[in-house]
Enzyme design. Sequence first.
Site, mmCIF file in Angstrom:
data_model
loop_
_atom_site.group_PDB
_atom_site.id
_atom_site.type_symbol
_atom_site.label_atom_id
_atom_site.label_comp_id
_atom_site.label_asym_id
_atom_site.label_seq_id
_atom_site.Cartn_x
_atom_site.Cartn_y
_atom_site.Cartn_z
ATOM 1 N N LEU A 3 0.713 -0.932 -0.067
ATOM 2 C CA LEU A 3 -0.304 0.003 -0.787
ATOM 3 C C LEU A 3 0.572 1.003 0.219
ATOM 4 O O LEU A 3 1.836 1.320 1.264
ATOM 5 C CB LEU A 3 -0.845 -0.010 0.969
ATOM 6 C CG LEU A 3 -2.427 -0.892 1.730
ATOM 7 C CD1 LEU A 3 -2.734 -0.640 3.103
ATOM 8 C CD2 LEU A 3 -2.509 -1.686 0.573
ATOM 9 N N CYS A 4 0.226 2.304 -1.081
ATOM 10 C CA CYS A 4 1.028 4.055 -0.599
ATOM 11 C C CYS A 4 1.971 3.126 -1.058
ATOM 12 O O CYS A 4 2.362 3.385 -2.731
ATOM 13 C CB CYS A 4 0.470 4.188 0.710
ATOM 14 S SG CYS A 4 1.500 5.741 1.191
ATOM 15 N N ILE A 5 3.684 3.695 0.273
ATOM 16 C CA ILE A 5 4.993 4.183 -0.300
ATOM 17 C C ILE A 5 5.135 2.685 -0.955
ATOM 18 O O ILE A 5 6.891 2.567 -1.554
ATOM 19 C CB ILE A 5 5.877 4.946 0.031
ATOM 20 C CG1 ILE A 5 7.194 5.864 -0.801
ATOM 21 C CG2 ILE A 5 5.428 4.500 1.332
ATOM 22 C CD1 ILE A 5 7.281 6.068 -1.792
#
Length: 216
Positions: free
Chosen positions: A134-136
């Site tokens: 998720l995300c970075i």
Amino acid sequence: MKKIAIILSGCGVFDGAEIHETVLTMLHIEQLGAQYECFAPNLNQHHVINHLNGETQQDSRNILIEAARIARGNIHDLATLNTSHFDALVVPGGFGVAKNLSDFAFSGANSTILDIFKAACQEFSQQNKPIAYLCIAPALIGHIHPQGTLTTIGNDPDTALAAEQLGAKHVDCAANDIVIDLQQKVICTPAYMLANSISEASEGIVKAITQLIDMA
């Protein structure tokens, strides 16, 4: 009942695991009829950020102890993670992924990754078990998975380029959507790389967790 491991990188968006993303991950896993267990490395985090003013603080904090705040104390040293006891893995985002689990925040395409974290992810992959980043966190896929594995961090060109230089293949993706590499069983969503609200982040995360559990 399927059992999902979650690897955390501290507590707080600027120096640890993103709290909203982590809690949404836990919530959606439970609501979709699975169980989760949390892990974090028992190491000091890169630095400590005052989340009120963004300034670096002159003290030291332990990643596992900080992550225990989100897990309500129910968390284990990453060194004890036995991948054979789990059906899948989730790595929520937050700058801790890019500062504590790796140095991607500082070195980008020249970054290195924490050995114990890399080994855990690769064990899941070698056992043909799915992983959601998720995300970075998807920026580290090139460190972990075979060259050309699909990834997304949303649409930031510089971060996408660094992820591709590490060996992954970047796909632009909206905050409420996911990118799936069926061959590698890797699922990604941009979450707060793009999301403007917790509701928007939740849309992508629930899709990622649904896909993860279906693949497990």
